[in-house]
Design a protein around this motif. Sequence first.
Motif, short mmCIF file in Angstrom:
data_model
loop_
_atom_site.label_atom_id
_atom_site.label_comp_id
_atom_site.label_asym_id
_atom_site.label_seq_id
_atom_site.Cartn_x
_atom_site.Cartn_y
_atom_site.Cartn_z
N LEU A 170 0.87 -1.18 0.00
CA LEU A 170 0.00 0.00 0.00
C LEU A 170 0.90 1.23 0.00
N ASN A 171 0.93 1.94 -1.13
CA ASN A 171 1.70 3.18 -1.22
C ASN A 171 0.86 4.32 -0.67
N VAL A 172 1.36 4.98 0.38
CA VAL A 172 0.67 6.10 1.02
C VAL A 172 1.49 7.36 0.75
N SER A 173 0.94 8.27 -0.09
CA SER A 173 1.70 9.45 -0.52
C SER A 173 0.95 10.71 -0.10
N GLY A 174 1.67 11.62 0.60
CA GLY A 174 1.08 12.86 1.09
C GLY A 174 1.41 14.04 0.20
N TYR A 175 0.43 14.97 0.08
CA TYR A 175 0.61 16.17 -0.74
C TYR A 175 -0.02 17.37 -0.03
N THR A 176 0.34 18.59 -0.47
CA THR A 176 -0.26 19.82 0.03
C THR A 176 -0.60 20.73 -1.14
N ASP A 177 -1.32 21.82 -0.81
CA ASP A 177 -1.48 22.86 -1.82
C ASP A 177 -0.26 23.78 -1.79
N THR A 178 -0.30 24.89 -2.47
CA THR A 178 0.88 25.76 -2.61
C THR A 178 0.85 26.96 -1.67
N SER A 179 0.01 26.92 -0.64
CA SER A 179 -0.14 28.12 0.19
C SER A 179 1.02 28.32 1.15
N GLY A 180 1.84 27.30 1.41
CA GLY A 180 2.99 27.45 2.30
C GLY A 180 4.29 27.43 1.54
N THR A 181 5.41 27.51 2.28
CA THR A 181 6.72 27.40 1.63
C THR A 181 7.00 25.94 1.30
N PRO A 182 7.86 25.66 0.34
CA PRO A 182 8.18 24.26 0.00
C PRO A 182 8.67 23.46 1.21
N GLY B 72 5.05 17.06 -0.70
CA GLY B 72 4.83 18.49 -0.51
C GLY B 72 3.85 19.05 -1.52
N ASP B 73 4.22 20.20 -2.12
CA ASP B 73 3.33 20.85 -3.08
C ASP B 73 3.70 20.52 -4.53
N THR B 74 4.37 19.37 -4.72
CA THR B 74 4.61 18.89 -6.09
C THR B 74 3.49 17.94 -6.50
N HIS B 75 3.39 17.61 -7.81
CA HIS B 75 2.38 16.69 -8.32
C HIS B 75 0.97 17.14 -7.94
N LEU B 76 0.64 18.38 -8.26
CA LEU B 76 -0.67 18.93 -7.91
C LEU B 76 -1.78 18.21 -8.68
N LEU B 77 -2.85 17.89 -7.98
CA LEU B 77 -4.00 17.29 -8.64
C LEU B 77 -4.72 18.34 -9.49
N VAL B 78 -4.78 19.56 -8.97
CA VAL B 78 -5.35 20.70 -9.71
C VAL B 78 -4.24 21.72 -9.87
N THR C 28 -2.17 24.90 -9.98
CA THR C 28 -2.38 26.28 -9.51
C THR C 28 -1.03 26.99 -9.47
N GLY C 29 -1.09 28.29 -9.26
CA GLY C 29 0.11 29.06 -9.02
C GLY C 29 0.50 28.98 -7.55
N PRO C 30 1.58 29.66 -7.16
CA PRO C 30 2.00 29.65 -5.75
C PRO C 30 1.02 30.39 -4.86
N GLY C 31 0.92 29.96 -3.59
CA GLY C 31 0.10 30.63 -2.60
C GLY C 31 -1.38 30.40 -2.73
N VAL C 32 -1.81 29.32 -3.40
CA VAL C 32 -3.24 29.06 -3.63
C VAL C 32 -3.72 27.94 -2.70
N ARG C 33 -4.79 28.17 -1.99
CA ARG C 33 -5.40 27.16 -1.12
C ARG C 33 -6.40 26.32 -1.93
N GLU C 34 -5.95 25.26 -2.53
CA GLU C 34 -6.80 24.40 -3.35
C GLU C 34 -7.13 23.12 -2.57
N PRO C 35 -8.41 22.90 -2.19
CA PRO C 35 -8.75 21.75 -1.35
C PRO C 35 -8.34 20.40 -1.96
N GLN C 36 -8.46 20.22 -3.29
CA GLN C 36 -8.16 18.91 -3.88
C GLN C 36 -6.66 18.59 -3.88
#
Length: 361
Positions: A290-302, A336-342, A344-352
């Motif tokens: 089971l590969n468990v991979s975490g991601y974030t949006d771009t609203s924070g620093t890398p 982190g904020d790589t491999h975005l599902l949606v 976006t540019g930097p500093g965007v709070r994207e729920p997905q």
Amino acid sequence: MKFRNALLAATVMAAPVVFSHVASAQPVTGPYVSLGAGYNMESSQKAKNLITHGHVSGDTARIYTNNGYDVTGAVGYGFGNGFRAELEGDFMKNGFDKMRVGGTDFASGGHEGRYGAFANAYYDFNVGLPYLYPYLGAGIGWQESAFNDLNAGPFSFNKTRGALAYQGIAGLSFPISAVPGLSATLEYRFVALADSRKYNGAFEGMPSGMKVGSEYNNQINVGLRYQLFTPAPVPPAPAPVAAPVAAPAPAPAQTYLVFFDWNQYNLTSRALQVVSQAATASHSQNVTTLNVSGYTDTSGTPQYNQGLSMRRAQAVAAQLVVDGVAKSEIEIHAYGDTHLLVPTGPGVREPQNRRVEIVLQ
């Protein structure tokens, strides 16, 4: 004197830029230590209730000092959102220049030494520049003011008295790319004693005394700040591996998405349901990993996003174990904020984009 002071100020202001390189500015997260020193300009101090010849004189006095230096050291904690709190110790020294009593100036010897502690609060501003963070701060504390061998004409004082103190701070931090977590700092400080102090001494060999009013200092400091625990660097995305031509195409991997609130890694009730479904599916199918991979949006620093994505992945992995999945079957990744599902540019709070992907293989 003015030219020398201007040259010193220009040197102090240029120092952090000289010793810093272009690096990714980031809010301080976790414990840190700092050390600074600089140029200290002290105000004159008004004294009253002068005791001469055994009685209180009607004269007032003003004590003047030369410019000196100060040293500060602090331990603090950054909350990752711009706010910081710290405890600071400081020392400053200014030589006495003269003491004016009535209309008469007396050349003075000795120096004033100040030392004590402050509790400070700061806020770091993210201005979108990759190489600096401005910040503002304020503190309250206690300072001991030592008159060491103040000898001015017939007066002499050699006492230490304490008073409530406060300070305001405006600064810039410059991340140093060669050492992760290390930043050079440039600060202006306004430090003041809020209360008056009473000093006992001598006048022409007889007991004397005076009451000294509040004083303040203007300081220009340079320093270093080091964050003790820096986030792990973002790992590179795994390179795709081409399947052998003769091998049959693998069955498509089954993927489950767990979403998170902004800047959070705790599991919502809906997230718990998705994790439970993934755990159940892993028991009923021929799943080895089971590969468990975490991601974030771009609203924070890398750097901050990397740590947050790891905490999200770890939270999901822990719940899978609770739901009956063997820990040895789980592989945890944080992107982190790589491999975005949606995209976006930097500093965007994207729920997905605030998600953990569970892939059954």
